[in-house]
Structures are given as C-alpha cells and as structure tokens.
Design a protein around this motif. Structure first.
Motif, PDB file in Angstrom:
ATOM      1  N   LEU A 166      -2.545  -9.290  -6.714  1.00  0.00           N
ATOM      2  CA  LEU A 166      -2.400  -7.931  -6.973  1.00  0.00           C
ATOM      3  C   LEU A 166      -1.508  -7.641  -7.885  1.00  0.00           C
ATOM      4  O   LEU A 166      -1.658  -6.719  -8.882  1.00  0.00           O
ATOM      5  CB  LEU A 166      -2.541  -7.055  -5.753  1.00  0.00           C
ATOM      6  CG  LEU A 166      -2.528  -5.620  -5.618  1.00  0.00           C
ATOM      7  CD1 LEU A 166      -3.576  -4.945  -6.295  1.00  0.00           C
ATOM      8  CD2 LEU A 166      -1.994  -4.941  -4.518  1.00  0.00           C
ATOM      9  N   GLN A 169       0.867  -1.347  -0.018  1.00  0.00           N
ATOM     10  CA  GLN A 169      -0.088  -0.136  -0.068  1.00  0.00           C
ATOM     11  C   GLN A 169       0.926   1.249   0.017  1.00  0.00           C
ATOM     12  O   GLN A 169       0.706   2.107  -0.681  1.00  0.00           O
ATOM     13  CB  GLN A 169      -1.009  -0.124   1.153  1.00  0.00           C
ATOM     14  CG  GLN A 169      -2.108   1.125   1.430  1.00  0.00           C
ATOM     15  CD  GLN A 169      -1.402   2.291   1.986  1.00  0.00           C
ATOM     16  OE1 GLN A 169      -0.657   2.478   2.832  1.00  0.00           O
ATOM     17  NE2 GLN A 169      -1.929   3.547   1.452  1.00  0.00           N
ATOM     18  N   MET A 221      -1.548   3.792  -8.267  1.00  0.00           N
ATOM     19  CA  MET A 221      -2.698   3.508  -7.866  1.00  0.00           C
ATOM     20  C   MET A 221      -3.525   4.678  -7.017  1.00  0.00           C
ATOM     21  O   MET A 221      -2.382   5.140  -5.857  1.00  0.00           O
ATOM     22  CB  MET A 221      -3.095   2.310  -7.249  1.00  0.00           C
ATOM     23  CG  MET A 221      -2.580   1.007  -8.019  1.00  0.00           C
ATOM     24  SD  MET A 221      -2.675  -0.445  -7.059  1.00  0.00           S
ATOM     25  CE  MET A 221      -4.253  -0.784  -7.582  1.00  0.00           C
ATOM     26  N   ARG A 276      -5.844   5.439  -3.329  1.00  0.00           N
ATOM     27  CA  ARG A 276      -6.091   4.706  -2.523  1.00  0.00           C
ATOM     28  C   ARG A 276      -7.296   3.904  -2.695  1.00  0.00           C
ATOM     29  O   ARG A 276      -7.568   2.718  -2.419  1.00  0.00           O
ATOM     30  CB  ARG A 276      -6.671   5.664  -1.118  1.00  0.00           C
ATOM     31  CG  ARG A 276      -5.811   5.134   0.078  1.00  0.00           C
ATOM     32  CD  ARG A 276      -6.081   6.319   1.121  1.00  0.00           C
ATOM     33  NE  ARG A 276      -7.228   7.084   1.334  1.00  0.00           N
ATOM     34  CZ  ARG A 276      -7.606   8.087   2.066  1.00  0.00           C
ATOM     35  NH1 ARG A 276      -6.946   7.894   3.135  1.00  0.00           N
ATOM     36  NH2 ARG A 276      -8.640   8.818   1.971  1.00  0.00           N
ATOM     37  N   LEU A 312       2.774   1.327  -3.595  1.00  0.00           N
ATOM     38  CA  LEU A 312       2.062   1.469  -4.761  1.00  0.00           C
ATOM     39  C   LEU A 312       1.277   2.876  -4.779  1.00  0.00           C
ATOM     40  O   LEU A 312       1.015   3.404  -5.811  1.00  0.00           O
ATOM     41  CB  LEU A 312       1.161   0.462  -5.072  1.00  0.00           C
ATOM     42  CG  LEU A 312       1.957  -0.999  -5.394  1.00  0.00           C
ATOM     43  CD1 LEU A 312       1.000  -2.016  -5.637  1.00  0.00           C
ATOM     44  CD2 LEU A 312       2.860  -1.045  -6.568  1.00  0.00           C
ATOM     45  N   VAL A 313       0.757   3.198  -3.589  1.00  0.00           N
ATOM     46  CA  VAL A 313      -0.261   4.357  -3.415  1.00  0.00           C
ATOM     47  C   VAL A 313       0.500   5.528  -3.205  1.00  0.00           C
ATOM     48  O   VAL A 313       0.540   6.541  -3.835  1.00  0.00           O
ATOM     49  CB  VAL A 313      -1.179   4.021  -2.536  1.00  0.00           C
ATOM     50  CG1 VAL A 313      -2.282   5.442  -2.233  1.00  0.00           C
ATOM     51  CG2 VAL A 313      -2.082   2.781  -2.887  1.00  0.00           C
ATOM     52  N   ASP A 364      -8.847  -3.196  -5.851  1.00  0.00           N
ATOM     53  CA  ASP A 364      -8.051  -4.169  -6.359  1.00  0.00           C
ATOM     54  C   ASP A 364      -7.554  -5.148  -5.269  1.00  0.00           C
ATOM     55  O   ASP A 364      -7.606  -6.260  -5.571  1.00  0.00           O
ATOM     56  CB  ASP A 364      -6.689  -3.491  -7.192  1.00  0.00           C
ATOM     57  CG  ASP A 364      -7.126  -2.906  -8.596  1.00  0.00           C
ATOM     58  OD1 ASP A 364      -8.242  -3.012  -8.656  1.00  0.00           O
ATOM     59  OD2 ASP A 364      -6.258  -2.562  -9.102  1.00  0.00           O
ATOM     60  N   TRP A 365      -7.445  -4.629  -4.292  1.00  0.00           N
ATOM     61  CA  TRP A 365      -7.150  -5.679  -3.150  1.00  0.00           C
ATOM     62  C   TRP A 365      -8.351  -6.350  -2.611  1.00  0.00           C
ATOM     63  O   TRP A 365      -8.073  -7.700  -2.454  1.00  0.00           O
ATOM     64  CB  TRP A 365      -6.667  -4.818  -1.696  1.00  0.00           C
ATOM     65  CG  TRP A 365      -6.150  -5.704  -0.771  1.00  0.00           C
ATOM     66  CD1 TRP A 365      -6.766  -6.090   0.454  1.00  0.00           C
ATOM     67  CD2 TRP A 365      -4.866  -6.067  -0.722  1.00  0.00           C
ATOM     68  NE1 TRP A 365      -5.903  -6.790   1.183  1.00  0.00           N
ATOM     69  CE2 TRP A 365      -4.773  -6.941   0.467  1.00  0.00           C
ATOM     70  CE3 TRP A 365      -3.914  -6.188  -1.520  1.00  0.00           C
ATOM     71  CZ2 TRP A 365      -3.457  -7.787   0.785  1.00  0.00           C
ATOM     72  CZ3 TRP A 365      -2.726  -7.120  -1.097  1.00  0.00           C
ATOM     73  CH2 TRP A 365      -2.738  -7.984  -0.168  1.00  0.00           C
ATOM     74  N   GLU A 401      -8.518   2.850  -5.678  1.00  0.00           N
ATOM     75  CA  GLU A 401      -8.117   1.695  -6.555  1.00  0.00           C
ATOM     76  C   GLU A 401      -7.536   0.786  -5.891  1.00  0.00           C
ATOM     77  O   GLU A 401      -7.711  -0.551  -6.040  1.00  0.00           O
ATOM     78  CB  GLU A 401      -7.342   2.371  -7.746  1.00  0.00           C
ATOM     79  CG  GLU A 401      -8.027   3.147  -8.820  1.00  0.00           C
ATOM     80  CD  GLU A 401      -6.746   4.064  -9.568  1.00  0.00           C
ATOM     81  OE1 GLU A 401      -7.438   4.464 -10.580  1.00  0.00           O
ATOM     82  OE2 GLU A 401      -5.731   4.034  -9.328  1.00  0.00           O
ATOM     83  N   PHE A 402      -6.651   0.962  -4.895  1.00  0.00           N
ATOM     84  CA  PHE A 402      -6.029   0.004  -4.336  1.00  0.00           C
ATOM     85  C   PHE A 402      -7.021  -0.937  -3.308  1.00  0.00           C
ATOM     86  O   PHE A 402      -6.973  -2.260  -3.297  1.00  0.00           O
ATOM     87  CB  PHE A 402      -5.009   0.679  -3.198  1.00  0.00           C
ATOM     88  CG  PHE A 402      -4.064  -0.518  -2.338  1.00  0.00           C
ATOM     89  CD1 PHE A 402      -3.073  -1.236  -2.964  1.00  0.00           C
ATOM     90  CD2 PHE A 402      -4.445  -0.583  -0.958  1.00  0.00           C
ATOM     91  CE1 PHE A 402      -2.406  -2.119  -2.074  1.00  0.00           C
ATOM     92  CE2 PHE A 402      -3.949  -1.700  -0.488  1.00  0.00           C
ATOM     93  CZ  PHE A 402      -2.767  -2.231  -0.843  1.00  0.00           C
TER      94      PHE A 402
END
Length: 191
Positions: free
Chosen positions: A71, A38, A48, A50, A41-42, A56-57, A52-53
């Motif tokens: 992921l 997190q 991504m 937050r 990537l964020v 997708d998570w 989108e994360f």
C-alpha cells in the motif's frame, strides 16, 4: 490502483514528506498497522477517501509481500512515480528494521522470562482488537461496493467459516471465494 484522489484531498508535499509519514506509520503500528494506516491516511492526512483506501488495501492484499508495504508503494507511486514508491518503501522499512534487530538482541537475553511471554500475549490481543475496530469502522464503505452489503457479508462469513472453522488453506479460500467475488462484481459492474 485508483486514479489520483479528488482535488480537495491534500497530498504529500515531497518525497521527504512521504518518507517521514510512512516511517511514523511504521513506528506507530509495530506488529500490525492496518488500524493506524487507515486512521492516518484517511482520517488525519486525508490523502485517500475511505473507499479509495478499501480498494487499494484489497489490491495490496493480493500482491505478494506485506500488505502495508504494498500500500505504501502504491501511494508513493501515485504521487511521485518510482521515486515516491521507493521513498515510501524506505520509510516503511528502514527504522523498523533497525529497531527489530535491536529488539532481537534484547529478546535473546530475556526470552525465558515469564513476563516477556505475558507481554507478547498481551500485545497479540491488542493487535487483534485494533484490526477488529478498523474492520467495524470501514464496514460502512461496503454499501458502495459493487457486490452490495449482503453479498459482502456473505463472502466475509464464508471466508471466516472456511478458514477458522473448516481450517482450509488460505490460498484455496482466497482463490475460490476471491474468484467468485471478482466474477460477481464484474457482472454487476457490466450492467
């Protein structure tokens, strides 16, 4: 899986960038990578948002296999198709696999030592703290969830009670509460 991130988001430059990024992620979060993934990537890479994360998570969790591997493949596929998915998968698994095999050899020699057992218990506590911190950091994104903050909290509490206190099997709780949450979200989105 959501569509490509907004244009102001950076994206991986190449398959090699994906491979190296996911290798470094896997090595940073040995034993539990949610907090690390997190943050990287964020917050750092900004591949991504937050929201989108979280979306997708959630998808990665219901797919068979390890969540972070799912992921990574989703992100790789989003940017570079099948080649991207395979590069991200290789990045997540190659170096950690070699390290685990080497650690297994070392552990076999020192498994009976009390210091090793204590170190493993300490690592478990750290991993639990990282997961809790990530959950708190992502809590704000629930306000944009279709169910709303109150229902999300209610489902979270119900899930905790069912699994931790009532000791119901995870599969039953996931199917039961997950189905209810999906139906409610679908109805709210249809309005």
């Amino acid at each position: 899986m959501s569509s490509l991130p907004a244009e102001d988001h950076p994206q991986p430059r190449s398959l090699n960038d994906l491979f190296v990024s996911f290798t470094l992620l896997a090595l940073q979060g040995f034993g539990g990578v949610l907090a690390v993934v997190q943050r990287e990537l964020v917050e750092k890479k900004r591949w991504m948002t937050r929201e989108e994360f979280i979306e997708d998570w959630a998808v990665a969790q219901i797919m068979p296999g390890p969540n972070v591997v799912n992921l990574s493949m989703m992100i790789g596929a989003r940017y570079f198709g099948l080649k991207g998915a395979m590069a991200a998968l290789a990045g997540m698994l190659t170096v950690p696999l070699v390290l685990v095999l080497l650690l297994a050899l070392v552990y076999a020699q020192f498994a009976d030592h009390p210091g090793v057992a204590g170190a493993l218990r300490g690592m478990g506590a750290v991993a639990a703290g990282l997961i809790a911190a990530t959950g708190l950091k992502l809590f704000g994104a629930l306000t944009k969830n279709a169910l709303g903050l109150r229902l999300c909290i209610a489902f979270g509490v119900a899930c905790f009670v069912a699994i931790a206190l009532l000791r119901w099997p995870l599969a039953y709780v996931l199917f039961g509460l997950g189905s209810m949450a999906c139906v409610l979200a679908f109805r709210k989105l249809q309005r």
